[in-house]
Enzyme design. Sequence first.
Site, PDB file in Angstrom:
ATOM      1  CG  ASP A  55      51.142  62.680  40.501  1.00  0.00           C
ATOM      2  OD1 ASP A  55      51.922  61.706  40.417  1.00  0.00           O
ATOM      3  OD2 ASP A  55      49.893  62.552  40.493  1.00  0.00           O
ATOM      4  CB  ILE A  56      47.240  64.206  37.147  1.00  0.00           C
ATOM      5  CG1 ILE A  56      46.085  64.931  36.500  1.00  0.00           C
ATOM      6  CG2 ILE A  56      46.860  62.805  37.579  1.00  0.00           C
ATOM      7  CD1 ILE A  56      45.618  64.328  35.189  1.00  0.00           C
ATOM      8  CG  ASN A 113      55.548  53.501  43.777  1.00  0.00           C
ATOM      9  OD1 ASN A 113      56.002  53.290  44.900  1.00  0.00           O
ATOM     10  ND2 ASN A 113      54.662  54.451  43.543  1.00  0.00           N
ATOM     11  CD  GLU A 121      48.366  53.658  40.241  1.00  0.00           C
ATOM     12  OE1 GLU A 121      48.187  54.734  39.649  1.00  0.00           O
ATOM     13  OE2 GLU A 121      47.939  53.417  41.381  1.00  0.00           O
ATOM     14  CG  HIS A 126      57.048  57.225  37.326  1.00  0.00           C
ATOM     15  ND1 HIS A 126      56.661  56.103  36.628  1.00  0.00           N
ATOM     16  CD2 HIS A 126      56.323  57.207  38.477  1.00  0.00           C
ATOM     17  CE1 HIS A 126      55.743  55.456  37.317  1.00  0.00           C
ATOM     18  NE2 HIS A 126      55.522  56.094  38.454  1.00  0.00           N
ATOM     19  CG  HIS A 128      56.189  59.386  42.796  1.00  0.00           C
ATOM     20  ND1 HIS A 128      54.881  59.696  42.481  1.00  0.00           N
ATOM     21  CD2 HIS A 128      56.380  58.108  42.363  1.00  0.00           C
ATOM     22  CE1 HIS A 128      54.309  58.657  41.900  1.00  0.00           C
ATOM     23  NE2 HIS A 128      55.190  57.681  41.815  1.00  0.00           N
TER      24      HIS A 128
HETATM   25  P1  5GP Z   1      53.063  55.096  40.079  1.00  0.00           P
HETATM   26  O1  5GP Z   1      51.977  54.553  40.913  1.00  0.00           O
HETATM   27  O2  5GP Z   1      53.162  54.407  38.736  1.00  0.00           O
HETATM   28  O3  5GP Z   1      54.375  55.157  40.791  1.00  0.00           O
HETATM   29  O4  5GP Z   1      52.705  56.616  39.827  1.00  0.00           O
HETATM   30  C1  5GP Z   1      52.053  57.091  38.717  1.00  0.00           C
HETATM   31  C2  5GP Z   1      51.698  58.525  39.000  1.00  0.00           C
HETATM   32  O5  5GP Z   1      51.313  59.120  37.788  1.00  0.00           O
HETATM   33  C3  5GP Z   1      50.551  58.691  39.971  1.00  0.00           C
HETATM   34  O6  5GP Z   1      50.964  59.476  41.090  1.00  0.00           O
HETATM   35  C4  5GP Z   1      49.473  59.398  39.147  1.00  0.00           C
HETATM   36  O7  5GP Z   1      48.743  60.360  39.873  1.00  0.00           O
HETATM   37  C5  5GP Z   1      50.294  60.029  38.036  1.00  0.00           C
HETATM   38  N1  5GP Z   1      49.558  60.210  36.785  1.00  0.00           N
HETATM   39  C6  5GP Z   1      48.785  59.292  36.166  1.00  0.00           C
HETATM   40  N2  5GP Z   1      48.278  59.796  35.031  1.00  0.00           N
HETATM   41  C7  5GP Z   1      48.765  61.063  34.925  1.00  0.00           C
HETATM   42  C8  5GP Z   1      48.606  62.081  33.950  1.00  0.00           C
HETATM   43  O8  5GP Z   1      47.914  61.939  32.940  1.00  0.00           O
HETATM   44  N3  5GP Z   1      49.260  63.253  34.164  1.00  0.00           N
HETATM   45  C9  5GP Z   1      50.050  63.458  35.273  1.00  0.00           C
HETATM   46  N4  5GP Z   1      50.630  64.636  35.390  1.00  0.00           N
HETATM   47  N5  5GP Z   1      50.219  62.507  36.204  1.00  0.00           N
HETATM   48  C10 5GP Z   1      49.589  61.324  36.033  1.00  0.00           C
END
Ligand code: 5GP
Length: 141
Positions: A55-56, A113, A121, A126, A128
């Site tokens: 994760d970034i 999520n 988001e 996906h 985590h």
């Molecule tokens: P969500 O909130 O959708 O469950 O998680 C999305 C995740 O994607 C977040 O933890 C965010 O940090 C990660 N993320 C968003 N953009 C990027 C990216 O460009 N590269 C990587 N490696 N992770 C990302």
Amino acid sequence: MKFFLSFKKELYNLVLKKKKIEKMYDQNNIFAKILRGEIPYKKVYEDKFVLAFHDINPQAKIHVLVIPKGAYVDLNDFSKNAKNDEIAGLIRGLGEVAKILNIAEAGYRYLGNNGKDGGQEVPHLHFHIFGGEKLGKMISK
Ligand code: 5GP
């Protein structure tokens, strides 16, 4: 004539179905770009069904994302439309990633999520994987 009309209706329904699917999945979401190799990422694991990468913006010592290679928006979409081997592949991928990260024995958290209330988001399914430390309570209020 009757055959022609029913064929036309079938065709129309297929077009509508395709449009609905296309509308649902955003081909330009960030994970679709990662899957196409359009933006850089730190790979942890890849096989026929999944890609896993760091994760970034890590929320724990270890924070890895595991995504199916197929175009699925979320778990609603995946559980309804994915083939059995894709579903099995995702779960096996999660287990494999925990092993590779060397956290399988110590323990870890896998979390998804889903949708607006779930705080999703990125509109590509996906999971985590968090680990490498004690993770505390499951949900903070
Ligand atoms: P969500 O909130 O959708 O469950 O998680 C999305 C995740 O994607 C977040 O933890 C965010 O940090 C990660 N993320 C968003 N953009 C990027 C990216 O460009 N590269 C990587 N490696 N992770 C990302």
